[in-house]
Each structure stands twice: as structure tokens, then as C-alpha cells.
Design a protein around this motif. Structure first.
Motif, mmCIF file in Angstrom:
data_model
loop_
_atom_site.group_PDB
_atom_site.id
_atom_site.type_symbol
_atom_site.label_atom_id
_atom_site.label_comp_id
_atom_site.label_asym_id
_atom_site.label_seq_id
_atom_site.Cartn_x
_atom_site.Cartn_y
_atom_site.Cartn_z
ATOM 1 N N VAL A 1 0.837 -1.200 0.000
ATOM 2 C CA VAL A 1 0.000 0.000 0.000
ATOM 3 C C VAL A 1 0.871 1.248 0.000
ATOM 4 N N TYR A 2 0.436 2.236 -0.787
ATOM 5 C CA TYR A 2 1.106 3.536 -0.850
ATOM 6 C C TYR A 2 0.074 4.630 -0.682
ATOM 7 N N GLY A 3 0.501 5.731 -0.096
ATOM 8 C CA GLY A 3 -0.269 6.956 -0.103
ATOM 9 C C GLY A 3 0.392 7.887 -1.107
ATOM 10 N N LYS B 1 4.835 9.134 -3.999
ATOM 11 C CA LYS B 1 4.354 7.832 -3.547
ATOM 12 C C LYS B 1 5.065 7.465 -2.231
ATOM 13 N N PHE C 1 3.101 2.662 2.834
ATOM 14 C CA PHE C 1 2.278 2.592 4.041
ATOM 15 C C PHE C 1 2.459 1.203 4.631
ATOM 16 N N ASP D 1 -4.392 9.870 -2.445
ATOM 17 C CA ASP D 1 -4.827 8.707 -3.212
ATOM 18 C C ASP D 1 -4.140 7.495 -2.613
ATOM 19 N N ILE D 2 -4.918 6.466 -2.305
ATOM 20 C CA ILE D 2 -4.363 5.228 -1.785
ATOM 21 C C ILE D 2 -4.206 4.257 -2.944
ATOM 22 N N TRP E 1 -3.619 0.437 -3.570
ATOM 23 C CA TRP E 1 -3.661 -0.844 -2.865
ATOM 24 C C TRP E 1 -3.362 -1.936 -3.878
ATOM 25 N N ARG F 1 -6.615 2.298 -7.205
ATOM 26 C CA ARG F 1 -6.377 3.672 -6.758
ATOM 27 C C ARG F 1 -7.677 4.168 -6.142
ATOM 28 N N SER G 1 -9.014 9.437 -1.566
ATOM 29 C CA SER G 1 -9.417 9.529 -0.160
ATOM 30 C C SER G 1 -9.043 10.867 0.429
#
Length: 149
Positions: free
Chosen positions: A74-76, A81, A84, A125-126, A128, A142, A145
Motif C-alpha cells: 500500500v502507498y499513499g 508515492k 504505508f 490517493d491510496i 492498494w 487507486r 481519499s
């Protein structure tokens, strides 16, 4: 009058149950996303994630390959980037999925991620990803959020 009652009922149900979140595919390589559902996201352009709570999410997907393992990455994205760290990145453990994954089958991955009070209020933007044994993205979702108070 009846349309207002239906609208209010729908909103109430979305806050009490899983509702489709706005998402886009960000590079699924060896699978496809069927749906992404997050409690409290009722088709808003950006999913509000409340600080100090846990966000529970379901991703339904179809794999095009066999794999013995499934890893969540997971990245925020806030301009850049940022990785997470998840409490559990093993997609085969406590996720509703029993590995191995078989090509052509549809699976429902469930996870809960903490939204820490230390997180800043920010639009994010998350990304996953669920990766196979070779590190290829079975899916990449994407999810627009925002962290809210």
C-alpha cells in the motif's frame, strides 16, 4: 416525498454497511478488480477516512494466474508515492482468502487499516496492490481519499 425517504435510507445504509468506493485500476497486471467496498464510502469522489478509527475494506477480484502467496502493498500518494506499513501484509492470513490462489477464480479480500490520529488532515490517493509470488500486481486499486478529523 418518497424519493427523499429512499435517498435518506440509502445514505443510512451506506454508513452502516459496505458501499462502493470510487476507485480506478492503477495497473493490475495479472488479474482484474470486480469491486472495492469501504465502510462509509458511499460513491463520494473521495472516501473520507476518519482519524482515530479503523477503515474496513473489501476488494473483490479475479486472478488470471495461480499463486501460492498474496502480498498486500500500500502507498499513499500526496504528490509523491509514500509506502504505508500494514499491520498484516499477508493476503492469505485473516483476509477471508485461503491460499493458494487459482487462475480464473474470484476472491474477496477483506482488511482493516488503522487511520492514526497522528496522520495529517490531507487529500491522498491510496494505491492498494495485491501481488503474486513473482511480485506482479494481481490487482492495483487507486482509491481517492481524504483524512478527516
Amino acid at each position: 416525498m418518497n424519493s427523499k425517504i429512499i435517498l435518506i435510507s440509502t445514505i443510512f445504509l451506506c454508513f452502516e454497511a459496505f458501499c462502493n468506493a470510487a476507485f480506478s485500476d492503477c495497473g493490475s497486471e495479472v488479474g482484474s478488480i470486480v469491486s472495492v467496498d469501504i465502510i462509509g464510502c458511499d460513491d463520494k469522489p473521495r472516501c473520507p477516512l476518519k482519524k482515530g478509527t479503523n477503515a474496513t475494506m473489501n476488494i473483490t477480484f479475479k486472478s488470471n494466474v495461480d499463486t501460492t502467496n498474496l502480498k498486500a502493498v500500500v502507498y499513499g500518494v500526496i504528490g509523491v508515492k509514500i509506502p504505508f506499513e500494514l499491520p498484516n501484509d499477508d493476503g492469505c492470513k485473516d483476509s477471508g482468502i485461503v491460499c493458494p490462489i487459482k487462475a480464473g477464480e474470484t476472491y474477496r479480500y477483506t482488511t482493516t487499516m488503522p487511520i492514526l490520529t497522528s496522520y495529517p488532515r490531507v487529500t491522498v490517493d491510496i494505491l492498494w496492490e495485491l501481488q503474486n509470488d513473482e511480485g506482479k500486481d494481481i490487482i492495483c486499486a487507486r482509491i481517492p481519499s481524504k483524512i478527516v478529523k
